[in-house]
Scaffold this motif. Structure first.
Motif, PDB file in Angstrom:
ATOM      1  N   ARG A 126       1.304 -17.918  38.789  1.00  0.00           N
ATOM      2  CA  ARG A 126       0.637 -18.457  39.976  1.00  0.00           C
ATOM      3  C   ARG A 126       0.456 -19.968  39.858  1.00  0.00           C
ATOM      4  NH1 ARG A 126      -2.960 -13.744  39.508  1.00  0.00           N
ATOM      5  NH2 ARG A 126      -4.380 -15.145  38.470  1.00  0.00           N
ATOM      6  N   THR A 127       0.029 -20.445  38.692  1.00  0.00           N
ATOM      7  CA  THR A 127      -0.178 -21.877  38.493  1.00  0.00           C
ATOM      8  C   THR A 127       0.546 -22.302  37.230  1.00  0.00           C
ATOM      9  OG1 THR A 127      -2.220 -21.495  37.250  1.00  0.00           O
ATOM     10  CG2 THR A 127      -2.447 -21.893  39.615  1.00  0.00           C
TER      11      THR A 127
ATOM     12  N   ARG B 199       0.856 -25.599  34.627  1.00  0.00           N
ATOM     13  CA  ARG B 199       0.360 -26.907  34.204  1.00  0.00           C
ATOM     14  C   ARG B 199       1.390 -27.535  33.275  1.00  0.00           C
ATOM     15  NH1 ARG B 199      -4.774 -27.713  30.534  1.00  0.00           N
ATOM     16  NH2 ARG B 199      -3.778 -25.862  29.750  1.00  0.00           N
TER      17      ARG B 199
ATOM     18  N   LYS C 145      -2.210 -33.188  29.776  1.00  0.00           N
ATOM     19  CA  LYS C 145      -1.613 -32.970  31.091  1.00  0.00           C
ATOM     20  C   LYS C 145      -0.772 -34.174  31.542  1.00  0.00           C
ATOM     21  CE  LYS C 145      -2.942 -31.900  35.818  1.00  0.00           C
ATOM     22  NZ  LYS C 145      -4.056 -31.784  36.745  1.00  0.00           N
TER      23      LYS C 145
ATOM     24  N   GLY D 203      -2.094 -17.833  34.941  1.00  0.00           N
ATOM     25  CA  GLY D 203      -1.760 -19.241  34.769  1.00  0.00           C
ATOM     26  C   GLY D 203      -0.657 -19.400  33.732  1.00  0.00           C
TER      27      GLY D 203
END
Length: 164
Positions: free
Chosen positions: A24-25, A27, A65, A105
């Protein structure tokens, strides 16, 4: 939880354990393998998260990140300055890991060799930072996303020469 590790550069391009599911996500993260030779031993810098952080007290390689508009190398240079107070010369890409978490995630980690940097390492955000020989890495409680790379480094599947 599955990892897919892809070694980059002259070390090959083998993949491992991929379930093909779309998370879904996702990073995007850049991490550094800060290397040194000490008394004939190859060592890498590892960092332990603080008790009040997510995934408390787990060990990891420094980095963070990738912000919009940054390359992975730019993000790593920025993160190493923020976390450790050093100005790093980002070397070649070493591996790329995609890790899917149970909560849906995912993280895409790009690891780079760092053999040279300016400044003294100043622990600004971690519980602890330390130099470890590659062979000792599996004895630390690393983040799940790092475990395959840790094993490959410890077993000599990824050959890295030391730095600084």
């Amino acid at each position: 939880m599955k990892n897919r590790i892809r070694r980059l550069g002259s070390n090959g391009g083998r993949s491992r354990a991929s379930d093909g599911a779309r998370p879904r996500t996702l990073r995007m993260v850049s991490a550094g393998l800060i290397l040194r030779e000490a008394e004939g031993r190859r060592e890498v810098l590892i960092c332990q998260r603080k008790a009040d952080q997510p995934m408390a007290l787990k060990w990891e390689f420094p980095g963070g990140k990738i912000e919009p508009g940054e390359s992975a190398e730019q993000a790593l240079r920025r993160e190493l300055n923020e976390e450790l107070g050093i100005t790093a010369e980002i070397g070649e890409p070493v591996a790329q890991v995609r890790h899917n978490y149970r909560n849906g995630g995912a993280v895409d980690l790009q690891f780079f060799a760092v053999r040279r940097f300016e400044g003294e390492i100043d622990n600004r955000i971690f519980q602890e930072v330390r130099w470890s020989e590659f062979e000792s890495l599996p004895g630390y409680d690393f983040l799940a996303a790092d475990i395959g790379l840790v094993r490959d480094l410890a077993e000599g599947r990824i050959a890295l020469e030391g730095g600084r």
